[in-house]
Enzyme design. Sequence first.
Site, short mmCIF file in Angstrom:
data_model
loop_
_atom_site.label_atom_id
_atom_site.label_comp_id
_atom_site.label_asym_id
_atom_site.label_seq_id
_atom_site.Cartn_x
_atom_site.Cartn_y
_atom_site.Cartn_z
N LEU A 1 12.56 3.95 22.07
CA LEU A 1 12.98 5.22 22.68
C LEU A 1 14.45 5.47 22.39
CD1 LEU A 1 11.30 5.39 26.22
CD2 LEU A 1 10.89 6.88 24.25
N HIS A 2 14.96 4.83 21.35
CA HIS A 2 16.37 4.95 21.04
C HIS A 2 16.58 6.14 20.09
CE1 HIS A 2 20.17 2.81 21.37
NE2 HIS A 2 20.43 3.29 20.16
N ALA A 3 17.30 7.14 20.59
CA ALA A 3 17.53 8.34 19.76
C ALA A 3 18.62 8.05 18.74
CB ALA A 3 17.95 9.50 20.65
N GLY A 4 18.58 8.75 17.62
CA GLY A 4 19.60 8.56 16.60
C GLY A 4 19.21 9.23 15.30
N PHE B 1 1.67 -7.23 12.64
CA PHE B 1 2.53 -6.44 13.55
C PHE B 1 3.99 -6.88 13.47
CE2 PHE B 1 -1.70 -6.15 15.66
CZ PHE B 1 -1.85 -4.77 15.57
N CYS C 1 7.28 1.09 6.60
CA CYS C 1 6.05 1.17 7.40
C CYS C 1 5.82 2.53 8.05
CB CYS C 1 6.07 0.08 8.46
SG CYS C 1 6.27 -1.55 7.73
N THR D 1 0.88 -1.18 0.00
CA THR D 1 0.00 0.00 0.00
C THR D 1 0.91 1.23 0.00
OG1 THR D 1 -0.13 -0.13 2.43
CG2 THR D 1 -1.95 -1.08 1.19
C1 UGA Z 1 7.30 -1.55 12.32
C2 UGA Z 1 6.63 -1.98 13.63
O1 UGA Z 1 7.62 -2.09 14.67
C3 UGA Z 1 5.91 -3.31 13.46
O2 UGA Z 1 5.20 -3.62 14.65
C4 UGA Z 1 4.93 -3.21 12.30
O3 UGA Z 1 4.29 -4.45 12.04
C5 UGA Z 1 5.67 -2.81 11.04
O4 UGA Z 1 6.32 -1.53 11.28
C6 UGA Z 1 4.67 -2.70 9.93
O5 UGA Z 1 3.79 -1.84 9.99
O6 UGA Z 1 4.68 -3.54 9.03
P1 UGA Z 1 9.62 -2.20 11.16
O7 UGA Z 1 9.37 -1.03 10.27
O8 UGA Z 1 10.04 -3.50 10.56
O9 UGA Z 1 8.30 -2.52 12.03
O10 UGA Z 1 10.79 -1.81 12.15
P2 UGA Z 1 11.03 -1.20 13.61
O11 UGA Z 1 11.86 -2.14 14.33
O12 UGA Z 1 9.80 -0.72 14.27
O13 UGA Z 1 11.95 0.06 13.21
C7 UGA Z 1 11.46 1.11 12.37
C8 UGA Z 1 12.49 2.22 12.27
O14 UGA Z 1 12.60 2.91 13.52
C9 UGA Z 1 13.92 1.76 11.94
O15 UGA Z 1 14.47 2.66 11.01
C10 UGA Z 1 14.65 1.84 13.26
O16 UGA Z 1 16.02 2.07 13.13
C11 UGA Z 1 13.95 3.03 13.90
N1 UGA Z 1 14.00 3.02 15.38
C12 UGA Z 1 13.41 2.01 16.07
C13 UGA Z 1 14.61 4.08 16.05
O17 UGA Z 1 15.14 5.02 15.44
N2 UGA Z 1 14.60 4.07 17.42
C14 UGA Z 1 14.01 3.07 18.13
O18 UGA Z 1 14.03 3.15 19.38
C15 UGA Z 1 13.40 2.00 17.45
#
Ligand code: UGA
Length: 447
Positions: free
Chosen positions: A252-255, A151, A262, A86
Amino acid sequence: MKVGIVGAGHVGLPTAGALARLGHQVTVTDTDAPRIEALGRAEVPFFEPGLQELIAEGIESGRLSFTTDPAPVARESSAVFICVGTPPRVTGEANLVAVEKSALAVARHARGSLIVVEKSTVPTGTSDRLAKALARSKPGVSFQLVSNPEFLREGHAVEDSLHPARVLVGSDSTAALEVMRELYRPIIDGGAEYVETDQRTAELAKHACNAYLALKISFANAMARICELSDADVVSVTKVMGMDPRIGPGHLHAGLGYGGSCFPKDLAAFQRLVERLGYDFPLLGEIKRINDEAVMSVFTKIEEVLWNLEEKRVALLGLAFKPGTDDVRFAPALALARLLVDAGAEVVGYDPVANELAAAEVPGLKTADNVHEALDGAHCAVLCTEWDEFRTLDMTSARSAMAFPIMIDGRNLYESSDMAGAGFTYVPVGRRSVSPAIEDRLLADSL
Ligand code: UGA
């Protein structure tokens, strides 16, 4: 139970593999013939840990098969899962053409009744629209719509599909809810939270989850900016926040901020949806603004340490939007690479699995075959994706390979004391930088 999966991508394949493992008879259909053919040989078209093995196991067991023909999928399945993309339109709105087209392609062959399950992330109200479109396309068939949002996280897709913490199933049809309960029986018996709602609520809950997770990340990144302005430490601030069970430590990880297929897309689609519904929700715009600022802030840090970027070589460690995947869609590393290339820097990236996809996205981005090649002669390294191989990087040899020992840590992966000990000028996010006196002098001499 016989189940059909439409869409052999990041959501469809882990779902198919998991349902086959649970004992269901699963057929995956996709219009991409070479992809379907390769999947028949258990060749997965993207990098996702454990997925190839899960698909191979399904094929071996005789419970998982692949076809380009939607007809048998429609005729033989109790439920058909729609797992197509989508993508965002230029307006940010979710483009639902593939959802409608693929559901109609299956519906054409349906007989009697069919449960159509939306797994793709869609705006609330989509299942109602889809129900009407399907009913119009095949009047003699009873279609029951279910929203069963996914999810799973990329990089953990297999684990999340086999052992989800929660399963959300929304439908206005009690018969469809019963079938879904049977389908997920082993997962329910395994202790997962199982929530049943109407279909609109399930659709909205998915957008709410992703928007809230993105909000947490942007909140942490706003804290990082405030820490930089007040000489405080964001890692400690967010650690303390996360210790409160009402807040929780996740996301809550800054960067460098969030990327991927997604959060950016879902947030934009959610924004357009609430606008259309007539609700004023500027917070959603702020989440994105802070996220964009996170990349810009790292770019500014690079400019601060290197001054002019022309004729400077910058090594980007990690290009994928996060570790464990080769997905570079909306990857912060690529946004940074574009800014650096535009500013005249020589940009060399290295990612264990995403080099090719990244290079295809950013004209001017060079890629290296290994981290040492990327660091060779670099005036500055930027840690963009926290792959394990970068955690254990030998900083002494990294330092000797580089022209200037400067590390910008876009994910706060390293410890200041270790980096200072290795003789690096070290610039993390929302934390105090360290700069060995000798490095200051060398840097000053060379500029
Ligand atoms: C996210 C959701 O976590 C899933 O629950 C959901 O199913 C999925 O989207 C979706 O809608 O399909 P995903 O995009 O695979 O999953 O990855 P995440 O682990 O959530 O990370 C997303 C982004 O946030 C990454 O670029 C990661 O580096 C960043 N991030 C994550 C941060 O900058 N800080 C954090 O503390 C966590």
